[in-house]
Design a protein around this motif. Structure first.
Motif, PDB file in Angstrom:
ATOM      1  N   PHE A   1       0.828  -1.205   0.000  1.00 35.40           N
ATOM      2  CA  PHE A   1       0.000   0.000   0.000  1.00 35.40           C
ATOM      3  C   PHE A   1       0.861   1.253   0.000  1.00 35.40           C
ATOM      4  O   PHE A   1       1.900   1.319   0.667  1.00 35.40           O
ATOM      5  N   LEU A   2       0.402   2.244  -0.732  1.00 35.22           N
ATOM      6  CA  LEU A   2       1.000   3.570  -0.708  1.00 35.22           C
ATOM      7  C   LEU A   2      -0.068   4.545  -0.242  1.00 35.22           C
ATOM      8  O   LEU A   2      -1.065   4.780  -0.928  1.00 35.22           O
ATOM      9  N   TYR A   3       0.117   5.100   0.961  1.00 38.68           N
ATOM     10  CA  TYR A   3      -0.858   6.011   1.541  1.00 38.68           C
ATOM     11  C   TYR A   3      -0.513   7.468   1.188  1.00 38.68           C
ATOM     12  O   TYR A   3       0.648   7.870   1.242  1.00 38.68           O
ATOM     13  N   THR A   4      -1.526   8.209   0.835  1.00 41.16           N
ATOM     14  CA  THR A   4      -1.343   9.633   0.544  1.00 41.16           C
ATOM     15  C   THR A   4      -2.307  10.438   1.404  1.00 41.16           C
ATOM     16  O   THR A   4      -3.319   9.927   1.898  1.00 41.16           O
ATOM     17  N   SER A   5      -2.000  11.704   1.566  1.00 43.74           N
ATOM     18  CA  SER A   5      -2.857  12.575   2.368  1.00 43.74           C
ATOM     19  C   SER A   5      -3.882  13.299   1.513  1.00 43.74           C
ATOM     20  O   SER A   5      -4.732  14.017   2.020  1.00 43.74           O
ATOM     21  N   SER A   6      -3.787  13.094   0.205  1.00 44.84           N
ATOM     22  CA  SER A   6      -4.725  13.765  -0.701  1.00 44.84           C
ATOM     23  C   SER A   6      -6.000  12.945  -0.832  1.00 44.84           C
ATOM     24  O   SER A   6      -6.127  11.861  -0.270  1.00 44.84           O
ATOM     25  N   ASP A   7      -6.945  13.491  -1.589  1.00 42.07           N
ATOM     26  CA  ASP A   7      -8.213  12.799  -1.807  1.00 42.07           C
ATOM     27  C   ASP A   7      -8.223  12.059  -3.139  1.00 42.07           C
ATOM     28  O   ASP A   7      -9.263  11.885  -3.768  1.00 42.07           O
ATOM     29  N   ASP A   8      -7.054  11.616  -3.562  1.00 42.09           N
ATOM     30  CA  ASP A   8      -6.976  10.882  -4.827  1.00 42.09           C
ATOM     31  C   ASP A   8      -7.822   9.620  -4.766  1.00 42.09           C
ATOM     32  O   ASP A   8      -7.988   8.998  -3.713  1.00 42.09           O
ATOM     33  N   HIS A   9      -8.341   9.246  -5.920  1.00 40.99           N
ATOM     34  CA  HIS A   9      -9.084   8.003  -5.997  1.00 40.99           C
ATOM     35  C   HIS A   9      -8.130   6.820  -5.816  1.00 40.99           C
ATOM     36  O   HIS A   9      -6.950   6.900  -6.126  1.00 40.99           O
ATOM     37  N   VAL A  10      -8.678   5.731  -5.331  1.00 41.86           N
ATOM     38  CA  VAL A  10      -7.881   4.515  -5.184  1.00 41.86           C
ATOM     39  C   VAL A  10      -7.440   4.036  -6.560  1.00 41.86           C
ATOM     40  O   VAL A  10      -8.226   3.992  -7.503  1.00 41.86           O
ATOM     41  N   SER A  11      -6.164   3.715  -6.689  1.00 38.42           N
ATOM     42  CA  SER A  11      -5.642   3.160  -7.933  1.00 38.42           C
ATOM     43  C   SER A  11      -4.829   1.913  -7.606  1.00 38.42           C
ATOM     44  O   SER A  11      -4.316   1.768  -6.500  1.00 38.42           O
ATOM     45  N   GLN A  12      -4.714   1.042  -8.576  1.00 40.47           N
ATOM     46  CA  GLN A  12      -4.050  -0.233  -8.315  1.00 40.47           C
ATOM     47  C   GLN A  12      -3.293  -0.707  -9.548  1.00 40.47           C
ATOM     48  O   GLN A  12      -3.748  -0.577 -10.675  1.00 40.47           O
ATOM     49  N   GLU A  13      -2.096  -1.256  -9.307  1.00 43.93           N
ATOM     50  CA  GLU A  13      -1.305  -1.902 -10.346  1.00 43.93           C
ATOM     51  C   GLU A  13      -1.096  -3.366  -9.940  1.00 43.93           C
ATOM     52  O   GLU A  13      -0.920  -3.668  -8.756  1.00 43.93           O
ATOM     53  N   ILE A  14      -1.121  -4.248 -10.914  1.00 45.69           N
ATOM     54  CA  ILE A  14      -0.858  -5.667 -10.685  1.00 45.69           C
ATOM     55  C   ILE A  14       0.453  -6.025 -11.365  1.00 45.69           C
ATOM     56  O   ILE A  14       0.685  -5.666 -12.519  1.00 45.69           O
ATOM     57  N   ILE A  15       1.309  -6.742 -10.658  1.00 48.72           N
ATOM     58  CA  ILE A  15       2.600  -7.104 -11.231  1.00 48.72           C
ATOM     59  C   ILE A  15       3.022  -8.487 -10.740  1.00 48.72           C
ATOM     60  O   ILE A  15       2.744  -8.875  -9.604  1.00 48.72           O
ATOM     61  N   LYS A  16       3.685  -9.231 -11.619  1.00 45.93           N
ATOM     62  CA  LYS A  16       4.347 -10.476 -11.248  1.00 45.93           C
ATOM     63  C   LYS A  16       5.851 -10.211 -11.348  1.00 45.93           C
ATOM     64  O   LYS A  16       6.373 -10.037 -12.449  1.00 45.93           O
ATOM     65  N   PRO A  17       6.551 -10.152 -10.215  1.00 46.89           N
ATOM     66  CA  PRO A  17       7.945  -9.677 -10.209  1.00 46.89           C
ATOM     67  C   PRO A  17       8.962 -10.746 -10.605  1.00 46.89           C
ATOM     68  O   PRO A  17       9.860 -11.117  -9.834  1.00 46.89           O
ATOM     69  N   TYR A  18       8.837 -11.252 -11.841  1.00 38.74           N
ATOM     70  CA  TYR A  18       9.751 -12.279 -12.341  1.00 38.74           C
ATOM     71  C   TYR A  18      10.139 -11.909 -13.762  1.00 38.74           C
ATOM     72  O   TYR A  18       9.360 -11.265 -14.482  1.00 38.74           O
ATOM     73  N   THR A  19      11.322 -12.351 -14.216  1.00 36.02           N
ATOM     74  CA  THR A  19      11.919 -11.803 -15.433  1.00 36.02           C
ATOM     75  C   THR A  19      11.737 -12.671 -16.676  1.00 36.02           C
ATOM     76  O   THR A  19      12.564 -12.639 -17.596  1.00 36.02           O
ATOM     77  N   ARG A  20      10.663 -13.443 -16.746  1.00 39.99           N
ATOM     78  CA  ARG A  20      10.371 -14.195 -17.976  1.00 39.99           C
ATOM     79  C   ARG A  20       8.928 -13.916 -18.391  1.00 39.99           C
ATOM     80  O   ARG A  20       8.122 -14.813 -18.617  1.00 39.99           O
ATOM     81  N   LYS A  21       8.629 -12.653 -18.515  1.00 39.49           N
ATOM     82  CA  LYS A  21       7.277 -12.158 -18.774  1.00 39.49           C
ATOM     83  C   LYS A  21       6.635 -12.798 -20.012  1.00 39.49           C
ATOM     84  O   LYS A  21       5.425 -13.047 -20.030  1.00 39.49           O
ATOM     85  N   TRP A  22       7.435 -13.061 -21.036  1.00 39.24           N
ATOM     86  CA  TRP A  22       6.885 -13.599 -22.286  1.00 39.24           C
ATOM     87  C   TRP A  22       6.512 -15.074 -22.186  1.00 39.24           C
ATOM     88  O   TRP A  22       5.789 -15.595 -23.016  1.00 39.24           O
ATOM     89  N   GLU A  23       7.011 -15.776 -21.157  1.00 34.31           N
ATOM     90  CA  GLU A  23       6.822 -17.222 -21.057  1.00 34.31           C
ATOM     91  C   GLU A  23       5.609 -17.518 -20.171  1.00 34.31           C
ATOM     92  O   GLU A  23       5.719 -17.684 -18.967  1.00 34.31           O
ATOM     93  N   THR A  24       4.462 -17.601 -20.800  1.00 32.57           N
ATOM     94  CA  THR A  24       3.187 -17.687 -20.081  1.00 32.57           C
ATOM     95  C   THR A  24       3.127 -18.847 -19.118  1.00 32.57           C
ATOM     96  O   THR A  24       2.650 -18.715 -17.983  1.00 32.57           O
ATOM     97  N   SER A  25       3.607 -20.012 -19.529  1.00 33.04           N
ATOM     98  CA  SER A  25       3.493 -21.205 -18.694  1.00 33.04           C
ATOM     99  C   SER A  25       4.204 -21.046 -17.365  1.00 33.04           C
ATOM    100  O   SER A  25       3.682 -21.470 -16.321  1.00 33.04           O
ATOM    101  N   ILE A  26       5.393 -20.425 -17.370  1.00 31.28           N
ATOM    102  CA  ILE A  26       6.120 -20.267 -16.111  1.00 31.28           C
ATOM    103  C   ILE A  26       5.586 -19.076 -15.327  1.00 31.28           C
ATOM    104  O   ILE A  26       5.551 -19.094 -14.085  1.00 31.28           O
ATOM    105  N   MET A  27       5.123 -18.036 -16.016  1.00 28.20           N
ATOM    106  CA  MET A  27       4.562 -16.885 -15.310  1.00 28.20           C
ATOM    107  C   MET A  27       3.265 -17.239 -14.596  1.00 28.20           C
ATOM    108  O   MET A  27       2.895 -16.603 -13.604  1.00 28.20           O
ATOM    109  N   ASP A  28       2.578 -18.269 -15.065  1.00 23.45           N
ATOM    110  CA  ASP A  28       1.359 -18.723 -14.383  1.00 23.45           C
ATOM    111  C   ASP A  28       1.647 -19.254 -12.984  1.00 23.45           C
ATOM    112  O   ASP A  28       0.747 -19.342 -12.142  1.00 23.45           O
ATOM    113  N   THR A  29       2.905 -19.612 -12.720  1.00 30.58           N
ATOM    114  CA  THR A  29       3.276 -20.123 -11.394  1.00 30.58           C
ATOM    115  C   THR A  29       3.722 -19.016 -10.445  1.00 30.58           C
ATOM    116  O   THR A  29       3.978 -19.280  -9.267  1.00 30.58           O
TER     117      THR A  29
END
Length: 422
Positions: free
Chosen positions: A101-129
């Motif tokens: 979580f990143l907390y701010t003091s402003s009234d910004d709307h909630v935003s979200q990013e999804i990430i899988k922190p592994y370095t074979r992004k193109w290889e779907t079968s292994i990224m599924d794990t």
């Protein structure tokens, strides 16, 4: 025999055909890397050795500068190999929900990013794990911190192909070096899909990258608070560091090699003695697939030149390092063990460029490729390749055995030995 050599299951000396090896002058040690026995590359090299490279650079510096003066989350998803996100502000981990979580003091709307922190992004079968992480920006009351850190965090995964030496370096350690070098060890590593054995195996290397204990993101339920974080790792290519993508425009794979030297080299009587003797050849002996069923004999080398290695998962990397770093030539069938070329001493010549040859060249090592002929393989390539690449890949990587033509191989060894004596 030094205790560091006990890792070898066997060792033997080879008699020089001239019979006067003892009379040879002490050679000038020119350290040479010999990646030979490129198993069945005449069949599947175009497929096995192809890895697409990103068309755009990751912009770590600009992304961090962009959020330097404000609390924000910024993600770069332009890379083919991996995504990477940057966070700045009041950052708090929440492992039960796989969130940061990143907390701010402003009234910004909630935003979200999804990430899988592994370095074979193109290889779907292994990224599924690989588990997803949610990076959430929101306003409101702040939660208390259980552990407060004054230095940034780098969060990454040791899942995927971790367990294979090549991938542990190519997909993990080198990208970790690339991503964290800017912090000069003042950084905390937070690990998803953490493995205790991985920390034990690479603890000496990790200690050169960070002055702080690792955090197991999944099991450590405490709220860790940071002011800055990078989620994901930057990767430049196969076993390489591209200086044009580094913050200082100078850092290369040689700096990573120097880091390994700092982690594993121990100045001692043993080290001095090993570096003063004649050239040595280290041969990796496979016991499963792609094993060599014929060892070089007295016609293919000189007396006391050979060192046979058969490391397993329990073999300390420091022992392998000492053997290779005091050896002149390294030989092996193509496979993950060839990644150990990073342990060789860097006083070599530029040689042939192939899959491992290009990274070797960047370290100033000589590379001599040896392509086996159909008669040296236990398999018939013509009957196998007709069944398609997936079938061919499975057969050649798991069921092939190699039986060298020692007369043909002798020339390769002779050339290597001649270069090592220059």
């Amino acid at each position: 025999m030094d205790e560091s050599m006990k890792m070898f299951p066997y060792a033997f000396g080879l008699n020089n055909s001239s019979g006067n090896s003892a009379k040879r002058p002490k050679p000038k040690l020119v350290y040479l890397l010999l990646f030979t026995l490129v198993s069945s590359c005449f069949v599947f090299a175009p497929h096995l050795f192809y890895f697409p490279y990103p068309s755009a650079l990751f912009l770590i510096d600009s992304s961090i500068k962009e959020i330097k003066t404000r609390k924000s989350i910024s993600c770069d998803r332009t890379g083919y190999r991996s995504d990477i996100c940057f966070m700045k502000g009041d950052i708090r981990t929440h492992s039960p929900s796989s969130s940061i979580f990143l907390y701010t003091s402003s009234d910004d709307h909630v935003s979200q990013e999804i990430i899988k922190p592994y370095t074979r992004k193109w290889e779907t079968s292994i990224m599924d794990t690989i588990g997803e992480l949610k990076l959430v920006k929101l306003s409101g009351d702040k939660h208390s911190c259980q552990v407060t850190h004054e230095v940034p965090a780098v969060l990454f995964s040791t899942g995927g192909y971790t367990g294979n030496l090549y991938h542990e370096f190519n997909d993990g350690l080198i990208p970790l070096f690339i991503t964290s070098k800017r912090y000069n060890r003042k950084v905390v590593f937070v690990i998803a899909e953490y493995h205790k054995w991985w920390e034990m195996k690479y603890g000496d290397v990790i200690s050169q990258l960070s002055d702080y204990p690792l955090i197991d993101f999944t099991k450590d339920k405490r709220t860790h608070c940071f002011k800055e974080a990078i989620v994901g790792l930057k990767i430049h290519g196969e076993l390489t560091v591209d200086p044009s993508q580094m913050q200082d425009d100078r850092t290369t794979i040689t700096e990573f090699k120097n880091l390994l030297d700092q982690a594993y080299r121990q100045e001692s009587t043993y080290w001095t003695l090993q570096r003063s003797v004649e050239p040595k050849l280290a041969l990796f002996s496979r016991t499963g697939s792609r094993a060599n069923k014929r060892r070089p004999d007295g016609e293919t080398g000189s007396e006391d030149w050979w060192r046979f290695l058969r490391p397993d998962k329990t073999t300390e990397l420091a022992k392998i390092y000492r053997v290779l770093n005091s050896s002149t030539v390294m030989v092996g069938v193509h496979g993950a063990a060839m990644t150990h070329f990073l342990f060789m001493n860097l006083e070599g010549q530029i040689g042939q460029q192939t899959y491992y040859g290009e990274p070797a060249k960047k370290l100033g090592l000589d590379y001599i490729g040896y392509k086996i002929l159909p008669r040296e393989s236990s398999l018939d390539p013509r009957s196998i390749t007709q069944k398609g690449w997936q079938f061919t890949k499975g057969i050649y990587l798991t069921k092939q055995q190699v039986r060298l033509d020692l007369r043909r191989f002798k020339k390769i060894l002779s050339d290597a030995y001649a270069k090592s004596n220059r």
